[in-house]
Design a protein around this motif. Structure first.
Motif, PDB file in Angstrom:
ATOM      1  N   LYS A  20     -35.049 -51.960 -39.351  1.00  0.00           N
ATOM      2  CA  LYS A  20     -34.460 -51.173 -38.930  1.00  0.00           C
ATOM      3  C   LYS A  20     -35.232 -50.357 -38.438  1.00  0.00           C
ATOM      4  O   LYS A  20     -34.422 -48.985 -37.158  1.00  0.00           O
ATOM      5  N   PHE A  21     -36.298 -50.064 -39.325  1.00  0.00           N
ATOM      6  CA  PHE A  21     -36.916 -48.581 -39.213  1.00  0.00           C
ATOM      7  C   PHE A  21     -37.803 -48.723 -38.323  1.00  0.00           C
ATOM      8  O   PHE A  21     -38.253 -47.095 -37.474  1.00  0.00           O
ATOM      9  N   VAL A  22     -39.071 -50.297 -37.767  1.00  0.00           N
ATOM     10  CA  VAL A  22     -40.243 -49.980 -37.055  1.00  0.00           C
ATOM     11  C   VAL A  22     -39.977 -50.632 -36.001  1.00  0.00           C
ATOM     12  O   VAL A  22     -40.476 -50.468 -34.949  1.00  0.00           O
ATOM     13  N   ALA A  23     -39.453 -52.299 -36.212  1.00  0.00           N
ATOM     14  CA  ALA A  23     -39.379 -52.814 -35.282  1.00  0.00           C
ATOM     15  C   ALA A  23     -38.900 -52.368 -33.775  1.00  0.00           C
ATOM     16  O   ALA A  23     -37.447 -51.677 -33.176  1.00  0.00           O
ATOM     17  N   GLY A  24     -39.674 -52.303 -32.401  1.00  0.00           N
ATOM     18  CA  GLY A  24     -39.142 -52.279 -31.169  1.00  0.00           C
ATOM     19  C   GLY A  24     -39.723 -50.319 -31.094  1.00  0.00           C
ATOM     20  O   GLY A  24     -39.360 -50.034 -29.961  1.00  0.00           O
ATOM     21  N   LYS A  25     -40.120 -49.611 -32.013  1.00  0.00           N
ATOM     22  CA  LYS A  25     -40.136 -48.653 -31.712  1.00  0.00           C
ATOM     23  C   LYS A  25     -41.833 -48.076 -31.768  1.00  0.00           C
ATOM     24  O   LYS A  25     -42.651 -48.934 -32.090  1.00  0.00           O
ATOM     25  N   ASN A  26     -42.547 -47.347 -30.984  1.00  0.00           N
ATOM     26  CA  ASN A  26     -43.575 -47.292 -31.226  1.00  0.00           C
ATOM     27  C   ASN A  26     -44.077 -45.766 -31.997  1.00  0.00           C
ATOM     28  O   ASN A  26     -44.568 -44.384 -31.025  1.00  0.00           O
ATOM     29  N   LEU A  27     -44.112 -45.985 -32.988  1.00  0.00           N
ATOM     30  CA  LEU A  27     -44.627 -44.886 -34.144  1.00  0.00           C
ATOM     31  C   LEU A  27     -46.151 -44.671 -34.014  1.00  0.00           C
ATOM     32  O   LEU A  27     -46.823 -45.822 -33.837  1.00  0.00           O
ATOM     33  N   SER A  28     -46.636 -43.334 -34.074  1.00  0.00           N
ATOM     34  CA  SER A  28     -48.038 -43.117 -34.841  1.00  0.00           C
ATOM     35  C   SER A  28     -48.235 -43.398 -36.424  1.00  0.00           C
ATOM     36  O   SER A  28     -47.084 -43.912 -37.002  1.00  0.00           O
ATOM     37  N   ASP A  29     -49.199 -43.525 -36.330  1.00  0.00           N
ATOM     38  CA  ASP A  29     -49.201 -43.443 -37.944  1.00  0.00           C
ATOM     39  C   ASP A  29     -48.909 -42.952 -38.744  1.00  0.00           C
ATOM     40  O   ASP A  29     -48.404 -43.782 -39.730  1.00  0.00           O
ATOM     41  N   ALA A  30     -48.851 -41.759 -37.765  1.00  0.00           N
ATOM     42  CA  ALA A  30     -48.354 -40.917 -39.484  1.00  0.00           C
ATOM     43  C   ALA A  30     -47.019 -41.065 -39.439  1.00  0.00           C
ATOM     44  O   ALA A  30     -46.207 -41.176 -40.194  1.00  0.00           O
ATOM     45  N   GLU A  31     -46.136 -41.268 -38.748  1.00  0.00           N
ATOM     46  CA  GLU A  31     -44.799 -41.338 -38.700  1.00  0.00           C
ATOM     47  C   GLU A  31     -45.005 -42.769 -39.386  1.00  0.00           C
ATOM     48  O   GLU A  31     -43.598 -42.829 -40.024  1.00  0.00           O
ATOM     49  N   LEU A  39     -46.790 -44.609 -41.414  1.00  0.00           N
ATOM     50  CA  LEU A  39     -46.912 -43.647 -43.297  1.00  0.00           C
ATOM     51  C   LEU A  39     -45.319 -42.934 -43.852  1.00  0.00           C
ATOM     52  O   LEU A  39     -44.945 -43.825 -44.673  1.00  0.00           O
ATOM     53  N   LYS A  40     -44.784 -42.161 -43.083  1.00  0.00           N
ATOM     54  CA  LYS A  40     -43.889 -41.510 -43.360  1.00  0.00           C
ATOM     55  C   LYS A  40     -42.442 -42.524 -43.199  1.00  0.00           C
ATOM     56  O   LYS A  40     -42.114 -42.396 -44.864  1.00  0.00           O
ATOM     57  N   VAL A  41     -42.715 -43.618 -43.013  1.00  0.00           N
ATOM     58  CA  VAL A  41     -40.971 -44.579 -43.131  1.00  0.00           C
ATOM     59  C   VAL A  41     -41.946 -45.549 -44.729  1.00  0.00           C
ATOM     60  O   VAL A  41     -40.608 -45.585 -44.768  1.00  0.00           O
ATOM     61  N   MET A  42     -42.850 -45.789 -44.174  1.00  0.00           N
ATOM     62  CA  MET A  42     -43.637 -46.567 -45.350  1.00  0.00           C
ATOM     63  C   MET A  42     -43.499 -46.093 -47.038  1.00  0.00           C
ATOM     64  O   MET A  42     -43.414 -46.491 -47.861  1.00  0.00           O
ATOM     65  N   ALA A  43     -43.269 -44.577 -46.489  1.00  0.00           N
ATOM     66  CA  ALA A  43     -43.750 -44.111 -48.020  1.00  0.00           C
ATOM     67  C   ALA A  43     -42.067 -43.820 -48.755  1.00  0.00           C
ATOM     68  O   ALA A  43     -41.234 -43.993 -50.057  1.00  0.00           O
ATOM     69  N   ALA A  44     -41.128 -43.580 -46.864  1.00  0.00           N
ATOM     70  CA  ALA A  44     -39.383 -44.124 -47.821  1.00  0.00           C
ATOM     71  C   ALA A  44     -39.103 -45.220 -47.907  1.00  0.00           C
ATOM     72  O   ALA A  44     -38.027 -45.138 -48.548  1.00  0.00           O
ATOM     73  N   HIS A  45     -39.948 -46.037 -47.692  1.00  0.00           N
ATOM     74  CA  HIS A  45     -39.882 -47.255 -47.843  1.00  0.00           C
ATOM     75  C   HIS A  45     -40.630 -48.556 -48.693  1.00  0.00           C
ATOM     76  O   HIS A  45     -40.970 -49.027 -47.503  1.00  0.00           O
ATOM     77  N   PRO A  46     -40.735 -48.303 -49.746  1.00  0.00           N
ATOM     78  CA  PRO A  46     -42.215 -48.859 -50.288  1.00  0.00           C
ATOM     79  C   PRO A  46     -41.974 -49.971 -49.867  1.00  0.00           C
ATOM     80  O   PRO A  46     -43.250 -51.059 -50.295  1.00  0.00           O
ATOM     81  N   GLU A  47     -41.089 -51.055 -49.603  1.00  0.00           N
ATOM     82  CA  GLU A  47     -40.855 -52.881 -50.196  1.00  0.00           C
ATOM     83  C   GLU A  47     -41.758 -52.628 -49.244  1.00  0.00           C
ATOM     84  O   GLU A  47     -41.867 -53.973 -48.299  1.00  0.00           O
ATOM     85  N   LEU A  48     -41.475 -51.770 -48.182  1.00  0.00           N
ATOM     86  CA  LEU A  48     -42.737 -52.467 -46.501  1.00  0.00           C
ATOM     87  C   LEU A  48     -44.212 -52.583 -46.969  1.00  0.00           C
ATOM     88  O   LEU A  48     -44.928 -52.708 -45.445  1.00  0.00           O
ATOM     89  N   LEU A  49     -44.574 -51.760 -47.379  1.00  0.00           N
ATOM     90  CA  LEU A  49     -46.272 -51.622 -47.975  1.00  0.00           C
ATOM     91  C   LEU A  49     -47.201 -53.224 -48.518  1.00  0.00           C
ATOM     92  O   LEU A  49     -45.964 -53.534 -49.458  1.00  0.00           O
ATOM     93  N   GLN A  50     -47.602 -54.123 -47.966  1.00  0.00           N
ATOM     94  CA  GLN A  50     -48.756 -55.390 -48.357  1.00  0.00           C
ATOM     95  C   GLN A  50     -48.290 -55.155 -49.722  1.00  0.00           C
ATOM     96  O   GLN A  50     -48.717 -54.062 -49.732  1.00  0.00           O
ATOM     97  N   ARG A  51     -48.837 -55.931 -50.778  1.00  0.00           N
ATOM     98  CA  ARG A  51     -49.075 -55.910 -51.866  1.00  0.00           C
ATOM     99  C   ARG A  51     -49.105 -57.389 -51.896  1.00  0.00           C
ATOM    100  O   ARG A  51     -49.125 -58.243 -51.391  1.00  0.00           O
ATOM    101  N   PRO A  52     -50.813 -57.140 -53.789  1.00  0.00           N
ATOM    102  CA  PRO A  52     -51.193 -56.867 -54.373  1.00  0.00           C
ATOM    103  C   PRO A  52     -52.259 -55.023 -53.314  1.00  0.00           C
ATOM    104  O   PRO A  52     -53.100 -55.816 -52.535  1.00  0.00           O
ATOM    105  N   ILE A  53     -52.258 -54.387 -52.985  1.00  0.00           N
ATOM    106  CA  ILE A  53     -53.761 -53.334 -53.390  1.00  0.00           C
ATOM    107  C   ILE A  53     -54.070 -53.466 -54.955  1.00  0.00           C
ATOM    108  O   ILE A  53     -53.702 -52.569 -55.384  1.00  0.00           O
TER     109      ILE A  53
END
Length: 101
Positions: free
Chosen positions: A47-58, A60-74
């Motif tokens: 929904k929020f990433v695929a097919g979009k050319n997001l910068s690292d900053a953008e 990170l904002k998406v990952m913060a809003a949707h934490p399920e996107l972050l690989q785990r465990p870190i």
């Protein structure tokens, strides 16, 4: 907690999401770029990433809003972090993994 003789604290970032700045710091400590730590099979990715050319900053904002996107465990130890997938990556933190034979 202690597992296999290693002290650790679990942070459930699905319940307590990290900010974009906290994610940036965590990934920097792990030597990862945001696109290297994202889960591509999550619906939020499509929904929020695929097919979009997001910068690292953008991203990170998406990952913060949707934490399920972050690989785990870190895993964090002192000032270093690693994505513990595969678990053998823990050796980069000086943690010896013992298999569960």
């Amino acid at each position: 907690m202690t597992k296999q003789g290693v002290e650790f604290e679990t942070i459930n970032y699905l319940e307590h999401p990290l900010s974009a700045d906290e994610l940036k710091d965590l990934l920097r400590r792990a030597g990862l770029k945001p696109h290297e730590a994202i889960r591509t099979k999550e619906p939020a990715y499509q929904k929020f990433v695929a097919g979009k050319n997001l910068s690292d900053a953008e991203l990170l904002k998406v990952m913060a809003a949707h934490p399920e996107l972050l690989q785990r465990p870190i895993v964090v130890r002192d000032k270093k972090a690693v994505l513990a997938r595969p678990v053998e990556n823990l050796a980069n933190l000086g943690i010896q993994h013992r298999s569960q034979d």
